[in-house]
Design an enzyme around this catalytic site. Structure first.
Site, PDB file in Angstrom:
ATOM      1  N   THR A 142       1.376  10.261   4.017  1.00 57.28           N
ATOM      2  CA  THR A 142       1.814   9.018   4.614  1.00 57.28           C
ATOM      3  C   THR A 142       2.818   9.189   5.389  1.00 57.28           C
ATOM      4  O   THR A 142       4.191   9.490   4.960  1.00 57.28           O
ATOM      5  CB  THR A 142       2.122   8.128   3.561  1.00 57.28           C
ATOM      6  OG1 THR A 142       0.917   7.742   2.793  1.00 57.28           O
ATOM      7  CG2 THR A 142       2.321   6.722   4.120  1.00 57.28           C
TER       8      THR A 142
ATOM      9  N   LYS B  70      -2.753   2.409   5.923  1.00 55.11           N
ATOM     10  CA  LYS B  70      -1.918   2.463   4.751  1.00 55.11           C
ATOM     11  C   LYS B  70      -0.744   1.937   4.761  1.00 55.11           C
ATOM     12  O   LYS B  70      -0.095   1.487   3.581  1.00 55.11           O
ATOM     13  CB  LYS B  70      -1.687   4.137   4.580  1.00 55.11           C
ATOM     14  CG  LYS B  70      -0.677   4.530   3.349  1.00 55.11           C
ATOM     15  CD  LYS B  70      -1.451   4.347   2.096  1.00 55.11           C
ATOM     16  CE  LYS B  70      -0.380   4.738   0.858  1.00 55.11           C
ATOM     17  NZ  LYS B  70      -0.171   6.286   0.563  1.00 55.11           N
TER      18      LYS B  70
ATOM     19  N   LEU C 295       2.082  15.893   2.235  1.00 57.81           N
ATOM     20  CA  LEU C 295       3.321  16.294   2.315  1.00 57.81           C
ATOM     21  C   LEU C 295       4.108  15.004   2.059  1.00 57.81           C
ATOM     22  O   LEU C 295       3.816  13.879   2.747  1.00 57.81           O
ATOM     23  CB  LEU C 295       3.881  16.938   3.452  1.00 57.81           C
ATOM     24  CG  LEU C 295       3.335  18.282   3.690  1.00 57.81           C
ATOM     25  CD1 LEU C 295       3.118  19.062   5.129  1.00 57.81           C
ATOM     26  CD2 LEU C 295       4.047  19.281   2.769  1.00 57.81           C
ATOM     27  N   PRO C 296       5.396  14.864   1.659  1.00 54.79           N
ATOM     28  CA  PRO C 296       6.200  13.774   1.396  1.00 54.79           C
ATOM     29  C   PRO C 296       6.575  12.817   2.467  1.00 54.79           C
ATOM     30  O   PRO C 296       6.417  11.499   2.684  1.00 54.79           O
ATOM     31  CB  PRO C 296       7.391  14.246   0.787  1.00 54.79           C
ATOM     32  CG  PRO C 296       7.179  15.548   0.139  1.00 54.79           C
ATOM     33  CD  PRO C 296       6.260  15.990   1.267  1.00 54.79           C
TER      34      PRO C 296
ATOM     35  N   LYS D 252      10.340   4.722   1.561  1.00 57.17           N
ATOM     36  CA  LYS D 252      10.120   5.307   2.788  1.00 57.17           C
ATOM     37  C   LYS D 252       8.913   4.731   3.343  1.00 57.17           C
ATOM     38  O   LYS D 252       8.815   4.608   4.594  1.00 57.17           O
ATOM     39  CB  LYS D 252       9.739   6.881   2.396  1.00 57.17           C
ATOM     40  CG  LYS D 252       9.309   7.545   3.449  1.00 57.17           C
ATOM     41  CD  LYS D 252       7.701   7.955   3.524  1.00 57.17           C
ATOM     42  CE  LYS D 252       7.081   8.442   2.507  1.00 57.17           C
ATOM     43  NZ  LYS D 252       5.568   8.786   2.748  1.00 57.17           N
TER      44      LYS D 252
END
Length: 282
Positions: A80, A155, A50-51, A230
């Protein structure tokens, strides 16, 4: 990623809030379902991507999906979302006697298509060994970074470095072109010199230098600027939580933010920062 699992002989139930995306997998043999709950019923592994953190928290905790998943099912979240949010979901999963791994990926759309992604995993080593054959169909580098949240931390470190690397590469190319050099020739020189990096090797941001990259198709597709911003915000937040301020990460975030604002580039690939760098140098 789903196609590679199907080609590996696995049965998939797939769901996306945008149904047309899931429908693309019908011809590949996937069972397209209409709710997230139905996608998680009678399966061995749940994989989500998911975003942002708010969608992950909403899906698993607010809407209670963890309460609908069998305790024998392993949950792998490839979003992430940052270490703090990931640990929050994993804790809620453990309260429901569910093992959850955070497993964000690196490698971009090309890596997803080719099955060459890198998985950075946080969580239980035994659970990772159980799902590793599945992950190996989607990626060729799988690392256990540490306990829950560690995959997310790895990440963010990687993407902060990638973003800074992209900005530095675009500046070098723009500087060279403004001094009369050909971007392709300069790229080849730097690839064989101490300035070589991943961007120059596989993701050149200068149009016309490399085929099959976003720069060759007007920066469409790939990893969009909004998502890079983001991730940089998440990295800076993670730094604040441990009283560390990455100066270059902060400067890189400002560059991408200015690029988005002045070039309406939020939905362009992050290599489109080349156009912002060109105008800045000129």
């Amino acid at each position: 990623m789903a196609c590679n699992l199907l080609r590996g002989g696995h049965h998939l139930k797939v769901y996306d809030i945008l149904s047309q995306r899931a429908d693309l997998l019908k011809d590949e043999g996937a069972n397209v379902v209409t709710t997230a709950v139905s996608a998680c019923e009678n399966v061995d592994i749940v994989i989500s991507m998911l975003p942002e953190a708010k969608q992950v928290l909403d899906l698993y905790i607010v809407k209670g999906l963890l309460g609908e998943i069998d305790s024998e099912t392993i949950v792998v979240d490839c979003s992430t979302i940052g270490p703090e949010a990931s640990r929050q979901v994993a804790l809620e999963a453990s309260r429901n006697e569910i093992v959850m791994l955070d497993a964000p990926v690196s490698g971009g759309t090309a890596g997803a298509s080719d099955g060459t992604l890198t998985f950075m995993v946080g969580g239980d080593a035994h659970a990772l060994n159980t799902v590793k054959p599945i992950l190996e169909l989607m990626g060729n580098n799988i690392f256990l970074a540490g306990p829950n949240g560690s995959g997310q931390a790895a990440k963010l470190c990687n993407n902060m470095l990638l973003a800074a690397q992209m900005v530095a590469t675009t500046e070098a190319l723009a500087l060279g072109v403004n001094n009369g050099l050909d971007a392709g020739v300069l790229s080849r020189i730097m690839r064989q010199s101490s300035g070589n990096n991943w961007v120059l090797d596989v993701y050149n941001p200068w149009p016309g230098v490399m085929e099959n990259v976003p720069a060759a198709r007007k920066y469409a597709g790939g990893f969009v600027v909004d998502l890079m911003i983001k991730d940089l915000d998440l990295a800076l937040k993670a730094g604040e939580q441990v009283h560390f301020s990455p100066a270059l990460g902060s400067a890189t975030r400002q560059i991408f933010s200015a690029h988005k604002k002045h070039n309406h580039a939020g939905q362009l690939d992050f290599s489109s920062v080349q156009s912002h760098t060109n105008s800045s140098v000129q």
